[in-house]
Motif scaffolding. Structure first.
Motif, PDB file in Angstrom:
ATOM      1  N   ASP A  72      -6.725  21.874 -65.891  1.00  0.00           N
ATOM      2  CA  ASP A  72      -7.388  22.884 -65.062  1.00  0.00           C
ATOM      3  C   ASP A  72      -6.543  24.155 -64.983  1.00  0.00           C
ATOM      4  OD1 ASP A  72      -9.757  21.430 -64.258  1.00  0.00           O
ATOM      5  OD2 ASP A  72      -8.425  20.144 -63.086  1.00  0.00           O
ATOM      6  N   GLY A  73      -7.095  25.167 -64.304  1.00  0.00           N
ATOM      7  CA  GLY A  73      -6.360  26.409 -64.101  1.00  0.00           C
ATOM      8  C   GLY A  73      -6.017  27.087 -65.411  1.00  0.00           C
ATOM      9  N   ILE A  74      -4.726  27.347 -65.604  1.00  0.00           N
ATOM     10  CA  ILE A  74      -4.276  28.049 -66.801  1.00  0.00           C
ATOM     11  C   ILE A  74      -4.181  27.140 -68.022  1.00  0.00           C
ATOM     12  CG2 ILE A  74      -2.995  29.809 -65.532  1.00  0.00           C
ATOM     13  CD1 ILE A  74      -0.458  28.180 -65.985  1.00  0.00           C
ATOM     14  N   GLY A  75      -4.500  25.863 -67.853  1.00  0.00           N
ATOM     15  CA  GLY A  75      -4.350  24.902 -68.940  1.00  0.00           C
ATOM     16  C   GLY A  75      -5.110  25.272 -70.201  1.00  0.00           C
ATOM     17  N   VAL A  76      -6.318  25.808 -70.038  1.00  0.00           N
ATOM     18  CA  VAL A  76      -7.125  26.163 -71.210  1.00  0.00           C
ATOM     19  C   VAL A  76      -6.447  27.264 -72.016  1.00  0.00           C
ATOM     20  CG1 VAL A  76      -9.326  27.135 -71.962  1.00  0.00           C
ATOM     21  CG2 VAL A  76      -9.286  25.448 -70.117  1.00  0.00           C
ATOM     22  N   GLU A  77      -5.942  28.298 -71.334  1.00  0.00           N
ATOM     23  CA  GLU A  77      -5.276  29.405 -72.021  1.00  0.00           C
ATOM     24  C   GLU A  77      -4.001  28.937 -72.729  1.00  0.00           C
ATOM     25  OE1 GLU A  77      -5.207  32.929 -69.121  1.00  0.00           O
ATOM     26  OE2 GLU A  77      -6.106  31.295 -67.972  1.00  0.00           O
ATOM     27  N   LEU A  78      -3.239  28.082 -72.059  1.00  0.00           N
ATOM     28  CA  LEU A  78      -1.998  27.590 -72.649  1.00  0.00           C
ATOM     29  C   LEU A  78      -2.276  26.721 -73.868  1.00  0.00           C
ATOM     30  CD1 LEU A  78       0.102  26.671 -69.474  1.00  0.00           C
ATOM     31  CD2 LEU A  78      -0.197  28.885 -70.595  1.00  0.00           C
TER      32      LEU A  78
END
Length: 377
Positions: free
Chosen positions: A54-60
């Motif tokens: 979740d959160g910034i996980g997709v971008e990372l």
């Protein structure tokens, strides 16, 4: 140049085999045979379970995929967009676990855990328990180019991943009275203590510090401390020493003289807190790689487990921790060449100072930092 350890689960005894590059260079395998083994590994496609989180996980995760594609790492991702933002246990969790059991190795971001008592149990904790990935490693080390109050920080925080305060056993014995059970067992303490000593042994570390609160929790933390001392006896001839420290004192010592620590081993909750303290010493959670190792499975994720919901979707998150965690994954799979290229590119990018994200004093976006790493490969 900083190098991350190679973490390879030894399936026979559940120990982490963590080898430095220097160790690999001094193996007795014939050079020609070693080269052939590397060639085979580099050509073999490895299936890896990817859980962006979740959160910034997709971008990372997108950053990692871009870097892997650029270096032509032989990885085939099985991606599962599991989220903690659900009302109850998600059926996608079962599919994710099945994938991890097939592939034996995964990369994940942090999954949101609801605070409400009506919310589901933490998917992060459930995954570690279901797969028995009991040993957590967070690597806390200064990175050239990142301002820090201290120099010479190089420590590993090892925490037991499957019991302690995270057992999730709570009940209300009377209105307004909640009893929460902390579980400590000799079996699980022995294996995390051996995990820590073997990590130290294979990485030329000289000291293991057991973190506890045995002065107050005389039975639970007392058992943890005594068991660590018993295991230390097995390593007497190794040159590795054991000392121990009460957790509140350890917190103060960590922020006043962190260089005194080498390998720290502790129960679950203390590890969660001290890994975040350690991250603050060297530049923040965006820099700390991590791994979770068990007898059969290994799941790699940033060493400080933050969802980063407040900056999600804004393209400002630092992908360093996720990329370096994926480097540990590559080393685990024996893909040293790809691992070295990526880690060296990350460190060169940060040290150059031209493309740093906001958390470490720059203005670059996530995608700009990723592009700079790719250009540095």
């Amino acid at each position: 140049m900083l190098k991350l350890v190679n973490t390879t689960a030894l399936r026979g005894n559940g120990i982490t085999k963590a080898m430095t590059t220097r160790t690999l260079a001094t193996t007795t395998v014939a050079p020609s045979l070693a080269q052939e083994v590397r060639k085979v590994r580099d050509k073999t496609i490895h299936k890896v379970t990817l859980v962006p989180g979740d959160g910034i996980g997709v971008e990372l995760s997108e950053s990692v995929k871009a870097v892997f594609a650029a270096t032509k790492a032989p990885i085939e991702w099985e991606q599962f967009d599991l989220t903690g933002h659900v009302a109850s246990g998600d059926t996608l969790m079962k599919d994710t676990l099945e994938s991890l059991r097939r592939n034996k190795v995964g990369l994940k971001g942090t999954l949101y855990t609801p605070v409400s008592k009506l919310g589901h149990a933490s998917f992060n904790v459930s995954m570690r328990k279901d797969l028995d990935i009991y040993g957590s490693i967070s690597l806390i080390k200064n990175i050239p180019g990142v301002p820090s109050r201290f120099r010479g920080i190089d420590l590993a925080i090892i925490r037991e991943n499957t019991e302690g305060e995270y057992s999730g056993l709570e009940h209300q014995s009377h209105p307004g009275v909640v009893e929460s059970l902390k579980i400590v067992t000799r079996f699980k303490t022995e294996r995390i203590a051996r995990f820590a000593f073997d990590f130290a042994l294979r990485n030329n570390r000289k000291k293991v510090t057991c973190i506890h609160k045995a002065n107050i929790m005389k039975l639970g933390d007392g058992l943890f401390l005594k068991t660590c001392r018993d295991v230390a006896e097995e390593y007497k001839g190794s040159g590795i020493t054991l000392n121990d420290m009460i957790v509140d004192n350890a917190s103060m010592q960590l922020v006043s003289r962190p260089q005194q620590f080498d390998v720290m081993v502790m129960p679950n909750l203390y590890g969660s807190i001290l890994s975040n303290v350690g991250a603050g010493l060297v530049g923040g959670p965006g820099l700390i790689p991590g791994a979770n190792i068990g007898r059969e499975y290994a799941v790699f994720e940033p060493g400080c487990r933050h969802v980063g919901a407040d900056i999600s979707g804004s393209n400002v998150a630092n992908p360093t921790a996720m990329i370096l965690s994926s480097v540990m994954l590559l080393r685990h799979l024996g893909l040293e060449g790809h691992a070295n290229r990526i880690s060296n590119a990350v460190y060169r990018t940060i040290e150059a100072g031209k493309t740093k994200t906001r958390d470490i004093g720059g203005t670059a976006s996530t995608s700009e930092f990723t592009d700079a790493v790719i250009n540095a490969l």
